[in-house]
Design an enzyme around this catalytic site. Structure first.
Site, short mmCIF file in Angstrom:
data_model
loop_
_atom_site.label_atom_id
_atom_site.label_comp_id
_atom_site.label_asym_id
_atom_site.label_seq_id
_atom_site.Cartn_x
_atom_site.Cartn_y
_atom_site.Cartn_z
N HIS A 109 0.86 -1.21 -0.09
CA HIS A 109 0.12 0.02 0.03
C HIS A 109 0.81 1.35 0.07
O HIS A 109 0.51 2.22 -0.79
CB HIS A 109 -1.01 0.00 1.36
CG HIS A 109 -2.07 -0.83 1.03
ND1 HIS A 109 -2.15 -2.25 1.34
CD2 HIS A 109 -3.42 -0.41 0.76
CE1 HIS A 109 -3.39 -2.88 1.27
NE2 HIS A 109 -4.12 -1.45 0.95
N HIS A 148 1.80 -3.98 9.74
CA HIS A 148 3.05 -3.70 9.11
C HIS A 148 3.92 -2.97 10.32
O HIS A 148 3.43 -2.04 11.11
CB HIS A 148 2.85 -2.72 7.98
CG HIS A 148 2.86 -3.15 6.56
ND1 HIS A 148 3.48 -4.05 6.10
CD2 HIS A 148 1.83 -3.02 5.95
CE1 HIS A 148 2.89 -4.41 4.95
NE2 HIS A 148 1.84 -3.59 4.70
#
Length: 172
Positions: A109, A148
């Site tokens: 992303h 993440h």
């Protein structure tokens, strides 16, 4: 500083950021993260191609080339490095969303957002602040949602910027 120390500080920073979302609604953060799913990039590219006569076509071709380079590199890195996501690796930890795959390095992303933002900033300099601010929010959202580590986001940012600049050097 060695790898163990970097990993230690990366994990500590992850927990510090992730705790900011504990016992809170994450809907706005999820919404920000979803703007990086890819659909928005397509809409921006097609809209500029259709309605912006100066750079729209070159913008679209540059982003198409950049994403066609970024995606395979991202997949190779993820499948080679195989870093487990924090929500799968750290004990007593549940992410706010279900990630699309098992591995976290680099953040796809974030890579895609910084790639798009770099190209937007090149062709449309007045919008650099909005573009980079949005890309930064996508990266931070991925940590806040628990999928993440901060270093995954930095790696994604680096990948996106490098591929965007490479594509711009070739086409623009």
């Amino acid at each position: 500083m060695n790898i163990k120390a970097l990993s230690y500080y990366d994990t500590r920073l992850f927990f510090w950021l992730f705790r900011l979302t504990k016992n809170r609604s994450c809907r706005p953060i999820i919404w920000v993260s979803k703007t990086g799913d890819g659909y928005l990039y397509f809409v921006i590219g097609v809209a500029l191609w259709a309605f912006e006569p100066d750079y729209g076509t070159l913008f679209l071709f540059t982003t198409l080339m950049a994403y066609s380079l970024e995606l395979p590199i991202y997949i190779i890195l993820k499948s080679t490095l195989r870093r487990p996501r924090p929500c799968d690796f750290l004990h007593n930890m549940t992410s706010h969303i279900t990630p699309a795959d098992k591995f976290s390095l680099p953040s796809g992303h974030t890579a895609a957002a910084w790639l798009m933002s770099t190209i937007v900033a090149y062709f449309y300099p007045p919008f650099w602040f909005i573009a980079y601010g949005w890309a930064s929010m996508i990266g931070i959202s991925r940590v806040l949602l628990g999928v993440h580590y901060p270093s995954d986001v930095l790696a994604g940012m680096t990948l996106g910027i490098l591929i965007a600049n490479f594509s711009l050097a070739i086409l623009a």
